[in-house]
Design a protein around this motif. Structure first.
Motif, PDB file in Angstrom:
ATOM      1  N   HIS A 181      57.159  61.099  55.146  1.00 33.54           N
ATOM      2  CA  HIS A 181      57.277  60.769  56.509  1.00 33.54           C
ATOM      3  C   HIS A 181      58.873  60.594  56.954  1.00 33.54           C
ATOM      4  CE1 HIS A 181      53.331  59.607  56.666  1.00 33.54           C
ATOM      5  NE2 HIS A 181      53.401  58.756  55.436  1.00 33.54           N
ATOM      6  N   THR A 233      59.419  61.849  65.122  1.00 36.54           N
ATOM      7  CA  THR A 233      59.027  61.109  63.821  1.00 36.54           C
ATOM      8  C   THR A 233      57.803  62.262  63.337  1.00 36.54           C
ATOM      9  OG1 THR A 233      57.248  59.920  65.081  1.00 36.54           O
ATOM     10  CG2 THR A 233      59.466  58.751  64.615  1.00 36.54           C
ATOM     11  N   LEU A 261      57.566  55.621  65.129  1.00 39.89           N
ATOM     12  CA  LEU A 261      56.422  56.146  64.323  1.00 39.89           C
ATOM     13  C   LEU A 261      54.874  55.747  64.772  1.00 39.89           C
ATOM     14  CD1 LEU A 261      55.468  58.220  61.996  1.00 39.89           C
ATOM     15  CD2 LEU A 261      55.710  56.486  60.501  1.00 39.89           C
ATOM     16  N   ALA A 312      62.272  60.664  60.300  1.00 38.07           N
ATOM     17  CA  ALA A 312      62.726  60.437  61.690  1.00 38.07           C
ATOM     18  C   ALA A 312      63.981  60.960  61.762  1.00 38.07           C
ATOM     19  CB  ALA A 312      62.679  59.093  62.163  1.00 38.07           C
ATOM     20  N   SER A 367      54.536  66.884  64.390  1.00 35.61           N
ATOM     21  CA  SER A 367      55.500  65.621  64.733  1.00 35.61           C
ATOM     22  C   SER A 367      55.237  65.174  66.069  1.00 35.61           C
ATOM     23  CB  SER A 367      56.900  66.254  64.596  1.00 35.61           C
ATOM     24  OG  SER A 367      57.131  67.493  65.414  1.00 35.61           O
ATOM     25  N   GLU A 372      65.512  49.559  61.820  1.00 36.60           N
ATOM     26  CA  GLU A 372      63.970  49.677  62.476  1.00 36.60           C
ATOM     27  C   GLU A 372      63.545  48.492  63.365  1.00 36.60           C
ATOM     28  OE1 GLU A 372      61.174  50.610  59.316  1.00 36.60           O
ATOM     29  OE2 GLU A 372      62.192  52.515  58.982  1.00 36.60           O
TER      30      GLU A 372
END
Length: 672
Positions: free
Chosen positions: A161, A671, A12, A163, A630, A123
């Motif tokens: 938000h 993302t 991101l 992903a 995006s 992550e």
């Protein structure tokens, strides 16, 4: 790794910085694991894997994902299961954490037991090499691998938000999908994620069995495929937290489900399920003796079934919890530090006629302290201590096989550590650690007795084992002149009692009787041992111009482990490994070419085979683009492009399960 520039930010963050002036910046990710005081430099050697680098190196298991990191090898049990090995130390010496708390699975019990975690949901991964037992217990005597997934958001989230990721290809023809969604109003934050992965039997060069492997009654097997190595993995989680200026508090629930084959036994499959509940909270900027307090807790319900010929032979279950609290005190003179406590309970059982370990309850409690002081403008010191008490209470349930598991055992283990970072010049610095650590033996090291079908071995514990004890040190020279950034370090560990899983040279039948046609016996034995070696790495900025930015990454590691009682090598130690990678980046494009060389491993104990050396070629490329609101990354990743036969010396299946052959995988990540 922490040596890397922009493309190793989180996906991101990287997407948001595309095309901006920040594109050329070098950011220093802070290592959280083993660093509760927020120091910019740790005395212990560490590695951070995140962002695009994690995306491109990601595999279906944690061990394979980390296999090329300095000092880290893989226990490799086919594509379904592998666990990281650090500096030749594996099993219960390597602490695998989830957001700083142990997830009670059974992966340290046996090489065929997977870590119930898909790296696609992670992550960030942090690796602390060398003893980290001070903060995380005796089972971190060899190091820590900590994964972060933000399932309990620790910072405020505004808006929505997310992903998503799709992958296809590889030597096992992986088909995987994953998605994540986070939403918040600045106070309340919600996290959702889900993933699914399927894979076929692994493609390999030639036949699976090496020249050292005994002939199978089923013949050499299928040419070009590793039989019974297919499987699937599914998982998901929901979590949420309440955040405010000075802290957060939240809960999460996650579920993992997998079904995969054992390459060691062609008719054995493994079905694994885990449910995990977590709570985390931190309160900062307190008045009084403590400035902050952090609490983490987790409860796990784990089940692992070994299915032979369609019938369940053994069911492993593990239920338990772990909780830890850390409190940072006000500075006292030159000292800044934390005090903490940790408690855990594990209720393990193995059910079925083929169970090779008894039902066991393990309870542990610990107190620890860590202090830092700025001794001078150039010198920072750290000191710490930990005291841990463990009780292991077995119940053989009347089974004659576990006749020795008739009374509980208790151990009190102490650890001391010290570290120093000395700045020689603005470019050069020295980092050193010295520590004494103790580890209580686990229930399987004490009481195992029986054939383990999934691995094709007979395992025998020793109820008279005493604590594992080690003195360990690290010394590293670090440098950063703007063009070169890296380090060269050496390490030394001496165990006055090392509990190793050693091949006895005997073959036994299922009843534990000697049989020339039986399976090899491995015993948990306490021996004196020594581990020495080195690790080196360098990130070299070659040039930057109209044709893009070029950089070279170089790394190498070597571990030499010796059983001092016999003078022989300890088993399953990775050989000398050298890696080089040429990196290129231009606007939205990035690419790299990698060459890895591993020497042959001929330094092995009696009754065990060595491995041949190999050199592999890999390449990857990625392209970033925007679509609406995006950000996207399309990538292709090729490994072992010359189709070399690779057998990991660190794998117990090295003679019957080679690593993947030539593979190409494509993927798409977004993302928003």
């Amino acid at each position: 790794m922490s040596l890397s520039p922009l493309w190793r930010l989180t996906p991101l963050a990287a997407a948001l910085l595309i095309g901006s002036q920040a594109h050329a910046l070098e950011l220093q990710p802070q290592v959280i694991t083993g660093n509760p005081l927020g120091s910019q430099q740790l005395a212990s050697p560490t590695t951070v894997l995140e962002g695009d680098d994690l995306t491109l190196q990601q595999k279906g298991s944690l061990g394979e994902t980390l296999n090329k990191q300095p000092g880290v090898s893989s226990s490799y049990f086919g594509p379904g299961a592998s666990r990281p090995i650090i500096r030749g130390q594996d099993g219960d010496r390597i602490r695998i954490l989830r957001n700083g708390v142990g997830a009670l699975d059974a992966s340290s019990l046996s090489y065929d037991h997977a870590v119930p975690l898909d790296p696609v949901n992670v992550e960030r991964i942090e690796i602390v090499r060398g003893p980290a037992a001070l903060l995380y217990g005796g089972s971190a005597i060899g190091g820590v691998v900590n994964t972060f997934d933000n399932r309990i958001p620790t910072e405020a989230i505004e808006g929505i938000h997310g992903a998503g990721e799709l992958r296809y290809g590889g030597a096992d023809t992986t088909r995987s999908s994953a998605g994540k969604l986070e939403a918040g109003n600045g106070t309340f934050a919600l996290h959702l994620d889900a993933s699914a992965r399927e894979f076929n039997d692994l493609k390999i060069p030639g036949y699976a069995r090496s020249r050292h492997a005994p002939q199978s009654e089923n013949g050499p097997g299928k040419n070009g495929r590793l039989g019974n190595s297919d499987g699937r993995q599914d998982g998901g989680a929901v979590g949420g937290s309440y955040t405010w200026d000075d802290g957060y508090a939240g809960l999460s629930y996650s579920n993992s489900d997998s079904n995969y084959g054992s390459p060691a036994e062609q008719d054995v499959r493994i079905r694994m399920q885990q449910e995990h509940y977590a709570f985390a909270s931190e309160i900062r900027n307190l008045q009084g003796p403590f400035t902050s307090v952090k609490l983490d807790a987790g409860y796990t319900d784990y089940e692992h079934r070994e299915i032979e010929g369609g019938e369940t032979g053994t069911t492993f279950k593990n239920k338990g919890y772990e909780a830890r609290i850390e409190a940072r005190h006000q500075p006292m003179g030159p000292f800044d530090g934390i005090v903490g406590a940790q408690v855990s309970r594990s209720e393990f059982s193995a059910l079925g006629e083929e169970a090779f370990v008894p039902q066991t309850d393990t309870n542990a409690g610990a107190l620890f302290i860590l202090e830092e002081m700025q001794a001078s403008e150039r010198l920072k010191l750290s000191l710490g201590a930990r005291l841990e008490h463990t009780t292991v209470d077995p119940d053989g349930k009347g089974n004659e096989r576990f006749a020795k598991a008739n009374s509980s055992s208790s151990f009190t283990a102490g650890s001391l550590s010290s570290g120093a970072v000395y700045t020689l010049t603005p470019i050069w610095s020295l980092a050193a650690t010295l520590g004494y650590t103790e580890r209580a033996p686990t229930f399987y090291e004490l009481y195992a007795n029986g054939a383990h079908v999934a691995t094709g071995t007979y395992e025998a514990g020793d109820a008279k084992l005493s604590k594992e004890k080690a003195v360990a040190s690290d010394l590293a020279l670090r440098f950063d002149n703007g063009t070169h950034k890296g380090s060269f370090g050496v390490f030394y560990s001496h165990f006055s009692n090392y509990i190793g899983l050693l091949n006895s040279g005997r073959t036994l039948n299922d009843e534990g009787e000697e049989d020339a046609d039986g399976i090899p016996e491995y015993t948990y034995s306490g021996v004196r041992a020594r581990f020495v070696g080195f690790e080196a790495q360098d990130h070299w900025k070659l040039s930057e111009g109209a044709y893009g930015k070029f950089a070279l990454e170089l790394s190498g590691d070597y571990t030499r482990a010796t059983n001092l009682d016999t003078g022989e090598a300890l088993p399953r130690i990775a050989p000398l490994r050298l890696n080089s990678g040429l990196l290129w980046e231009l606007d939205r494009w990035q690419a790299r070419i990698d060459v890895e060389h591993a020497a042959g491993q001929g330094r092995v104990p009696r009754n065990e085979s060595g491995t041949d050396g190999y050199t592999t070629l890999g390449a990857s490329a990625g392209y970033r683009f925007n679509l609406g609101g995006s950000q996207w990354l399309a990538f292709v990743n090729g490994e072992n492009l010359t189709n070399q036969t690779v057998r990991y010396a660190s794998s117990i299946l090295r003679d019957i399960a080679p690593a993947p052959g030539r593979s190409v995988q494509v993927g798409l990540r977004t993302t928003f």
